[in-house]
Design a protein around this motif. Sequence first.
Motif, short mmCIF file in Angstrom:
data_model
loop_
_atom_site.label_atom_id
_atom_site.label_comp_id
_atom_site.label_asym_id
_atom_site.label_seq_id
_atom_site.Cartn_x
_atom_site.Cartn_y
_atom_site.Cartn_z
N VAL A 99 0.83 -1.21 0.00
CA VAL A 99 0.00 0.00 0.00
C VAL A 99 0.86 1.26 0.00
N LYS A 100 2.15 1.13 0.30
CA LYS A 100 3.05 2.27 0.21
C LYS A 100 3.64 2.42 -1.19
N SER A 101 3.44 1.37 -2.02
CA SER A 101 4.05 1.38 -3.35
C SER A 101 3.05 1.39 -4.49
N ASN A 103 -1.53 1.51 -5.73
CA ASN A 103 -2.89 1.94 -5.43
C ASN A 103 -3.75 1.64 -6.66
N PRO A 122 -0.12 6.55 -3.38
CA PRO A 122 -0.23 5.55 -2.31
C PRO A 122 -0.61 6.19 -0.97
N GLN A 130 -7.77 0.08 2.42
CA GLN A 130 -7.21 -0.59 1.25
C GLN A 130 -7.14 -2.10 1.47
#
Length: 551
Positions: A99-101, A103, A122, A130
């Motif tokens: 979820v940091k990389s 979407n 993200p 998410q």
Amino acid sequence: MKHLLLISCLLILNAAYIYAQTENIVKTEGITSELHRNNIGKIYFTSNEIAFPDLKSSDFLSTYKLTNKSNLFFIAFMGNSITNYLHQLNPGLSADSLVKSGNYQFTLLIDNQLIYQSNLYPGAPYARIQDSATVINKPLINNENGNGLWSESFWNRFMHFGGDSALTEGRHLLRMEIKPYLKAGDIKVGELIAAGNLNLIVERKPVINIANITLSPVKPYNGFKVSKEIFNTNKIKELKGNVEEGVFKKISSIVVIKNGKLLIEEYFNGETRYTLHDPRSVGKSFASTLTGIAIHENYLHTENQRLNEFYNLHAFENYSLQKENVTLKDLLTMSSAFDGNDEDENSPGNEENMYPTDDWVKFALGLPAKKDSLNNNWHYFTAGVILLGDILNKTVPGGLEKYADEKLFKPLGILNYKWQYTPQHVPNTAGGIQMNALDFAKYGQLYKNGGKWNGEQLISKEWVLKTFTKQKQITDRNNEFYSYLFWNKTFKANNKSYEAYYCAGNGGNYIIVFINQPLVIVITATAYGQSYAHPQINKILSDYILPAIIK
């Protein structure tokens, strides 16, 4: 035979287990209803906001008339959550890393032509959503209650980058597609998650008949006589018609003061001359004014005083000598060494990180110092204005609220106003003062008068001069500057330039003091969080107000 059958079943179960582990990395909310089950992979549209439990297939639009006042919502029915879709793109990453990389990738097509595609940043929505959500139910256009959700911002970007041109008057086919994307070096895009179509009948260019529009009669107000100067009334009628037809959205009031007298006064969307408006960061400028008054009265010595004169900085986190040397002027010009930048959502000092805390001053003073380009360069830092308010509150007699009332508001004849407060019940100088449009106009006219009102010098001429000096170049903006919590830019109209200092706030709120014109203009609006909020005010000024009132 039974033994072989048992082994086969175990192998199948084991394979299914391994597949499930590969397929899903987080637990989702699942298929939430029969409606959901019957529409996996589909996107539908509605004309109003409907909570998912109340949603019925009869609410789904097949054809819709799109005007400037229309609302438009979408519902996407998915078979999994975005985190699990991203997991399929890279099974080796953890859920947190996914979820940091990556979407959603949203695509909008008009008449089967790609108009706009956006890889959502993200982190929006939150990771827990998410991980779990299998349905998206969000606004694209919410003219009643919109406040800049990521989905509204996506639509606004679509309109800016081709949608406005593509949606000409008449019939069109709108198509939305959603896919997952993951950025790990190169961007990898997954298979289609959901898609849907909507037939549009576009009617966004209303016919403005100025013969049917009447300007509001201007009446005297405490502090302002009525101007008898001539202006282009047809131009202002055209503006009024465009506001009423929703071409310019969520405008609350427009007030024009010329040569110290009230020339134009118009209200919209149910507001009146007595409505208290919430202009958000316009209120920051009041902290500058009160700092100047306190210096003139020797409660503060100078804007060059350092923070270590007011706080024991060793008592807060991330102590550094840089923070010791931050001055009031650094806070006034938003150029301190604090690692705080509201325009960078990853900045530790971003204002959104401050509001949930129970002590905003502690939050600000505990921020680390920044050694790079933030130091001495302009960066929008709301928490720094909170420090100014706290210093004023501790320094002036009776506290900031009483001091502001006695030294500024009562002398201006401003009697009906409302503060918002910090958790310590100090007036919120980040942007928490509400008053009516005409009283905001008094504040602007006070600066136009060089700090004088009714013969009394409320703000020293020296402080007004410093405020109306270009102190800092605004980062990434050509020929725009920042001063003592005032902005500076040059507006264009009739192929001419008109320089102004102004207060500005989220939603499209302005108090504008023109330098070489006898003008003060106030515009209040409630387009909070909307990307069109400030550009539409520039258009209102350049295309309508300034051409109408400047000869």
